[in-house]
Design a protein around this motif. Structure first.
Motif, PDB file in Angstrom:
ATOM      1  N   ALA A 220       0.848  -1.202   0.000  1.00  0.00           N
ATOM      2  CA  ALA A 220       0.000   0.000   0.000  1.00  0.00           C
ATOM      3  C   ALA A 220       0.880   1.247   0.000  1.00  0.00           C
ATOM      4  O   ALA A 220       2.056   1.199   0.393  1.00  0.00           O
ATOM      5  CB  ALA A 220      -0.910  -0.001   1.221  1.00  0.00           C
ATOM      6  N   LEU A 221       0.279   2.372  -0.412  1.00  0.00           N
ATOM      7  CA  LEU A 221       1.031   3.624  -0.528  1.00  0.00           C
ATOM      8  C   LEU A 221       1.643   4.052   0.811  1.00  0.00           C
ATOM      9  O   LEU A 221       2.762   4.571   0.864  1.00  0.00           O
ATOM     10  CB  LEU A 221       0.101   4.714  -1.083  1.00  0.00           C
ATOM     11  CG  LEU A 221       0.740   5.995  -1.586  1.00  0.00           C
ATOM     12  CD1 LEU A 221       1.804   5.740  -2.647  1.00  0.00           C
ATOM     13  CD2 LEU A 221      -0.329   6.931  -2.133  1.00  0.00           C
ATOM     14  N   ALA A 222       0.910   3.805   1.908  1.00  0.00           N
ATOM     15  CA  ALA A 222       1.424   4.197   3.230  1.00  0.00           C
ATOM     16  C   ALA A 222       2.732   3.460   3.527  1.00  0.00           C
ATOM     17  O   ALA A 222       3.669   4.036   4.106  1.00  0.00           O
ATOM     18  CB  ALA A 222       0.389   3.891   4.313  1.00  0.00           C
ATOM     19  N   ASP A 223       2.816   2.194   3.127  1.00  0.00           N
ATOM     20  CA  ASP A 223       4.058   1.431   3.333  1.00  0.00           C
ATOM     21  C   ASP A 223       5.185   2.026   2.490  1.00  0.00           C
ATOM     22  O   ASP A 223       6.318   2.172   2.948  1.00  0.00           O
ATOM     23  CB  ASP A 223       3.860  -0.034   2.922  1.00  0.00           C
ATOM     24  CG  ASP A 223       2.819  -0.731   3.765  1.00  0.00           C
ATOM     25  OD1 ASP A 223       2.969  -0.750   4.995  1.00  0.00           O
ATOM     26  OD2 ASP A 223       1.831  -1.239   3.187  1.00  0.00           O
ATOM     27  N   ALA A 224       4.876   2.333   1.231  1.00  0.00           N
ATOM     28  CA  ALA A 224       5.896   2.887   0.339  1.00  0.00           C
ATOM     29  C   ALA A 224       6.429   4.214   0.895  1.00  0.00           C
ATOM     30  O   ALA A 224       7.646   4.464   0.879  1.00  0.00           O
ATOM     31  CB  ALA A 224       5.321   3.076  -1.062  1.00  0.00           C
ATOM     32  N   LYS A 225       5.524   5.056   1.405  1.00  0.00           N
ATOM     33  CA  LYS A 225       5.970   6.341   1.986  1.00  0.00           C
ATOM     34  C   LYS A 225       6.873   6.086   3.191  1.00  0.00           C
ATOM     35  O   LYS A 225       7.897   6.766   3.373  1.00  0.00           O
ATOM     36  CB  LYS A 225       4.750   7.165   2.415  1.00  0.00           C
ATOM     37  CG  LYS A 225       3.987   7.775   1.246  1.00  0.00           C
ATOM     38  CD  LYS A 225       2.791   8.563   1.781  1.00  0.00           C
ATOM     39  CE  LYS A 225       1.975   9.162   0.659  1.00  0.00           C
ATOM     40  NZ  LYS A 225       0.717   9.774   1.112  1.00  0.00           N
ATOM     41  N   ALA A 226       6.510   5.103   4.015  1.00  0.00           N
ATOM     42  CA  ALA A 226       7.320   4.793   5.208  1.00  0.00           C
ATOM     43  C   ALA A 226       8.707   4.295   4.786  1.00  0.00           C
ATOM     44  O   ALA A 226       9.710   4.605   5.443  1.00  0.00           O
ATOM     45  CB  ALA A 226       6.616   3.734   6.057  1.00  0.00           C
ATOM     46  N   MET A 227       8.771   3.544   3.692  1.00  0.00           N
ATOM     47  CA  MET A 227      10.061   3.017   3.215  1.00  0.00           C
ATOM     48  C   MET A 227      10.954   4.153   2.714  1.00  0.00           C
ATOM     49  O   MET A 227      12.165   4.173   2.970  1.00  0.00           O
ATOM     50  CB  MET A 227       9.815   1.988   2.109  1.00  0.00           C
ATOM     51  CG  MET A 227       9.174   0.710   2.647  1.00  0.00           C
ATOM     52  SD  MET A 227       8.187  -0.174   1.413  1.00  0.00           S
ATOM     53  CE  MET A 227       9.431  -0.932   0.407  1.00  0.00           C
ATOM     54  N   VAL A 228      10.369   5.101   2.015  1.00  0.00           N
ATOM     55  CA  VAL A 228      11.144   6.257   1.545  1.00  0.00           C
ATOM     56  C   VAL A 228      11.657   7.047   2.753  1.00  0.00           C
ATOM     57  O   VAL A 228      12.835   7.435   2.813  1.00  0.00           O
ATOM     58  CB  VAL A 228      10.286   7.162   0.628  1.00  0.00           C
ATOM     59  CG1 VAL A 228      10.986   8.491   0.348  1.00  0.00           C
ATOM     60  CG2 VAL A 228       9.980   6.447  -0.682  1.00  0.00           C
TER      61      VAL A 228
END
Ligand code: NAD
Ligand code: 89V
Length: 344
Positions: A101-109
């Motif tokens: 999900a996008l929230a995970d991708a943002k957290a990874m960045v």
């Protein structure tokens, strides 16, 4: 000169291509591999002569001794593994899809930025020889200013035998394949501000959608259509070719079957074949994708050495991933989705 040392996590179906790519690159050596499945670890370790083998990524990072890590696992593990790499301050390449999900991708960045490490998403389709050829035509200006485009991938190829997990996920074609096509649309036409999408499931034996039609408004005024299907039975199977159509103020471009490129401009029409190279370890029909793996890996090594952000960095790929998320939302609610709202 000392070689750049890498480690690879996930020794499955696609990782073999990545291992071949690394093996071919001068100045790079994969010194450790990891897979929780001992059989895959054994197979890939023996094939590529890697002695350091781990069933746990934690243990591999604890032992260290590598300059970057290449994550080739399926999406469910991406966030935890990228965060693990960040906690050890090891630069990381992560396969697409970026995250569940996008929230995970943002957290990874955010984790990579906090750790001060490079994060590149292995979004390789924009590195395919025919797609690079299309980009070069746009840059030459011969068709003028593009105002309309289409990125199309329609196939009936059985992807499920090699990648059985694709049949099981609630999300299928947009998350797995459309993500590449949407990234190509961004690469050719620029970032997009709005998305309208419709999806269908034609194959009754899979859980997710296998057809999607997406309409994008790009920031620079270009309108594009990105259409993808694994339910399209053609007389000649084009897998895994992406077709591209672009209309510009001075002419047109068409990339069609068998990598045939037709460019029409004020001075006439040129026809060429922009086929990928068949690398020694590659096999048809995958060779287009396989060559793009080698090219994105070369890009990573160059950017890592220069200390510059890769073209498909995590930050960049958030914008592609937002289009995936927007497409699912649009199809579910029958609405047009503003991309800025998702990226805020
Ligand atoms: P796969 O299931 O064949 O392989 C994944 C491997 O990772 C398995 O061997 C599994 O045991 C291992 N694994 C999973 N989680 C792990 C963990 N936490 N620690 C250690 N090992 C772990 O999958 P695949 O088909 O090789 O796909 C892998 C990724 O590559 C997917 O994200 C897929 O979308 C992507 N892919 C990309 C392309 C491309 O062109 N970029 C093409 C095909 C697949
Ligand atoms: O490229 C990919 O991500 C693959 C496939 C071409 C089968 O969709 O999963």
């Amino acid at each position: 000169m000392a070689k750049t040392k890498g480690a690879l996590i996930g020794c499955g179906f696609f990782a073999v291509n990545q291992m071949h790519g690394w093996q071919d690159l001068d100045g790079v050596e994969i010194v450790a591999i990891c897979d929780r499945d001992p059989e895959r670890l054994h197979l890939v370790g023996d094939q590529f002569g890697v002695d350091r083998r781990y069933r746990s990524a934690d243990e591999m990072f604890d032992d260290g001794g590598f300059d970057f890590v290449d994550i080739a696992t399926t999406v469910g593990s991406h966030r935890a593994l990228v965060e693990l790499a960040a906690s050890h301050a090891v630069p990381v390449i992560c396969q697409k899809p970026f995250a569940p999900a996008l929230a995970d991708a943002k957290a990874m960045v955010a984790a990579a930025e906090k750790a001060g490490i490079a994060l590149m998403i292995h979004e390789n389709f924009r590195w395919q020889t025919p797609i690079l050829a299309v980009r070069a035509v746009l840059d030459s200006g011969v068709i003028g200013e593009p105002f309309w485009g289409r990125v199309s991938f329609r196939s009936g190829f059985d992807v499920f035998s090699g990648q059985p997990y694709l049949a099981r996920g609630k999300r299928f074609i947009i998350e797995d394949l459309g993500i590449h096509s949407l990234d190509i649309a961004r690469f050719l036409f620029g970032d997009a501000s709005r998305m309208t999408a419709r999806t269908r499931r034609i194959n009754p034996d899979i859980a997710g959608e296998d057809v999607a039609t997406m309409l994008l408004d790009h920031d620079n005024g270009i309108t594009s259509i990105v259409d993808v299907s694994y339910a399209t039975k053609l007389p000649e199977e084009p897998f895994p070719e992406t077709f591209v159509e672009i209309d510009g103020s001075r002419g047109t471009l068409r990339l069609g079957k068998d990598y045939k490129l037709t460019v029409h401009g004020p001075d006439g029409t040129t026809r060429s074949v922009v086929a990928p190279n068949l690398l020694p370890w590659a096999s048809r029909p995958w060779h287009n994708i396989q060559e793009s793996v080698a090219l994105i890996q070369k890009h990573w090594v160059e950017r890592l050495a220069e200390g510059r952000e890769p073209d498909t960095s995590g930050r960049d790929n958030l914008k592609t991933f937002a289009l995936v998320e927007a497409a699912y939302r649009s199809a579910e609610y029958g609405e047009t989705i503003a991309i800025a709202d998702l990226l805020a």
